[in-house]
Write an enzyme that holds these catalytic residues in place. Structure first.
Site, PDB file in Angstrom:
ATOM      1  N   HIS A 132       0.798  -1.228   0.000  1.00 25.59           N
ATOM      2  CA  HIS A 132       0.000   0.000   0.000  1.00 25.59           C
ATOM      3  C   HIS A 132       0.837   1.289   0.000  1.00 25.59           C
ATOM      4  CE1 HIS A 132       0.217  -0.750   4.307  1.00 25.59           C
ATOM      5  NE2 HIS A 132      -0.705  -1.671   4.283  1.00 25.59           N
ATOM      6  N   ASP A 161       3.815  -6.348  14.151  1.00 27.36           N
ATOM      7  CA  ASP A 161       4.575  -5.611  13.126  1.00 27.36           C
ATOM      8  C   ASP A 161       5.832  -4.929  13.683  1.00 27.36           C
ATOM      9  OD1 ASP A 161       3.076  -6.139  10.846  1.00 27.36           O
ATOM     10  OD2 ASP A 161       1.725  -4.462  11.163  1.00 27.36           O
ATOM     11  N   TYR A 185      10.955   0.323   7.508  1.00 22.27           N
ATOM     12  CA  TYR A 185       9.683  -0.148   8.063  1.00 22.27           C
ATOM     13  C   TYR A 185       9.174   0.845   9.116  1.00 22.27           C
ATOM     14  CZ  TYR A 185       6.106  -3.448   9.332  1.00 22.27           C
ATOM     15  OH  TYR A 185       4.880  -4.038   9.528  1.00 22.27           O
TER      16      TYR A 185
HETATM   17 FE1  FEO Z   1       0.011  -4.062  10.048  1.00 22.60          FE
HETATM   18 FE2  FEO Z   1       2.027  -6.464   8.751  1.00 22.60          FE
HETATM   19  O1  FEO Z   1       0.421  -5.569   9.075  1.00 22.60           O
END
Ligand code: FEO
Length: 400
Positions: A25, A165, A193
């Site tokens: 996304h 996560d 990340y």
């Molecule tokens: Fe918030 Fe890896 O999904």
């Protein structure tokens, strides 16, 4: 046949490797990703998290290399985003629809809304524990890191933290542990990340790290839902320290010059501004929005003290890539940045004003009203660019 990987006695990684994902996304995942799931064999067999729906078969294959999936007694859903819960309903249809799924209060709500199926969802509270035989699992609520439902599960006996996560990286590999991969590569992916997923919740990360310290729990392994698992003492402290540092968004002696250009005039401005800042012994990165992905620019932004954004004016507005970037940046709520706008224009020249409006909405410190130059910068225009750069450099140096 895809197999489970033993990560401790009776505990297995049974996740999936997504070698080909390149966009998550709006975040460029050029190293692919993994969806990590974990199987714990005890008097009761527990599965922690599932995988993205298209990877259900891979999950089942890895579980089947150890036990018949029907022997799973309970599932723990640390996080309901579809990359970890997508395969859950189909899995439950196979292992038994009534098998309990432990989740947070918001997890229960989200799973019901996602799947509109009657699942046996059991809500757990912060610090609540369950026994699965010889082992105990403690749940730690981590609301908004990074969804309302997010939680950690801590395996008391082996001191393993299943961290959803948090502490993850979008990184596909056959290796599973931090001591098997290049540390610089993995820390860059962890930083990316953080910058693109966790950054808006930085104040909560600080609180979470304090909470973990106060709990005084031993951590022998951190198992995030993406990427490699942290099992070395050095790796665990490195990722915890990095989260501490990134959550502070501390200003380093670094500036980013982000821009797009139509006929190279805004580019000339960007490069001249960058040179004049670099002359003051400040690290500068010049990032053209058609050459750099927005998610890589955000990664560079975490520790930059100054962010300068340049756009030409097109049809009384911003260049489309600049609008895209500002929208993305605004959502990630960077803090503690010195910012300024610049750009070339033909006749109306609204771009700088529009960038400043975005900066104000982001509540960032606008260091200068902005620099506009009509058409192509001449000698005087380039002098103004250097002057603009020097002003930003001086404010930056005073602030770090
Ligand atoms: Fe918030 Fe890896 O999904």
């Amino acid at each position: 046949m895809k197999k489970a990987l033993k990560i401790a006695e009776g505990i297995y990684w049974v996740g999936a490797i997504d070698w080909n994902i390149r966009d998550f996304h709006g975040y460029s995942t050029y190293e692919g990703s993994t969806y990590n799931a974990f199987l714990i064999l005890d008097e009761k067999v527990a599965l922690i998290d599932t995988v993205k729906r298209p990877f259900l078969d891979e999950l089942l294959e890895r579980i089947s290399s150890i036990i018949d999936p029907k022997k799973i007694d309970l599932v723990i859903s640390n996080h309901t985003e579809m990359d970890h819960s997508g395969a859950l309903p189909a899995l439950l249809h196979i292992i038994g629809k009534k098998k309990p799924v432990y989740c947070s209060k918001m997890g229960k709500k989200n799973l019901s809304l996602h799947f509109q199926e009657e699942l046996n969802l059991i809500e757990v509270k912060d610090k609540e524990e369950i026994s699965i035989g010889k082992r105990r699992i403690r749940f730690l609520e981590t609301r908004m890191i990074h969804w309302p439902d997010s939680m950690f599960s801590y395996l008391e006996n082996e001191h393993i933290l299943f961290s959803s996560d948090a502490f993850g990286q979008h990184y596909a590999s056959t290796e599973r542990f931090d001591d098997q991969v290049d540390k610089a590569t993995i820390m860059l992916q962890a930083k990316k990340y953080y910058a693109n997923i966790i950054l808006p919740y930085s104040s909560l990360v600080k609180t979470l790290l304090e909470k973990i310290t106060k709990l005084n729990i031993q951590i022998n392994m951190i198992c995030p839902d993406h990427g490699i698992l942290w099992r070395t003492e050095e790796g665990i402290s490195q990722i915890l320290d990095a989260y501490n540092q990134w959550s502070e968004q501390k200003r380093e002696k670094k500036a980013l010059v982000v821009y797009d250009t139509m006929w190279h005039s805004t580019e000339m401005m960007a490069e001249t501004i960058a040179e004049s800042i670099a002359e003051e012994d400040i690290e500068v990165k010049v990032m053209n929005l058609r050459k750099w992905h927005r998610s890589d620019i955000m990664t560079e932004m975490i520790d930059a003290a100054a962010v300068l954004i340049g756009s030409p004016t097109i049809n009384n507005g911003l260049f489309p890539t600049v609008s895209d970037f500002l929208t993305y940046m605004k959502g990630l709520k960077p803090k503690n940045k010195i910012v300024a706008a610049f750009g070339s224009y033909g006749w109306s020249g609204e771009a700088v004003k529009l960038i400043n409006k975005e900066f104000e909405e982001m509540k960032l410190e606008v260091a200068d009203p902005g620099l506009r130059i009509q058409f192509v910068p001449d000698k005087e225009g380039l002098r103004k660019c250097r002057e603009f750069g020097k002003k930003i450099a001086s404010i930056l140096l005073d602030s770090v």
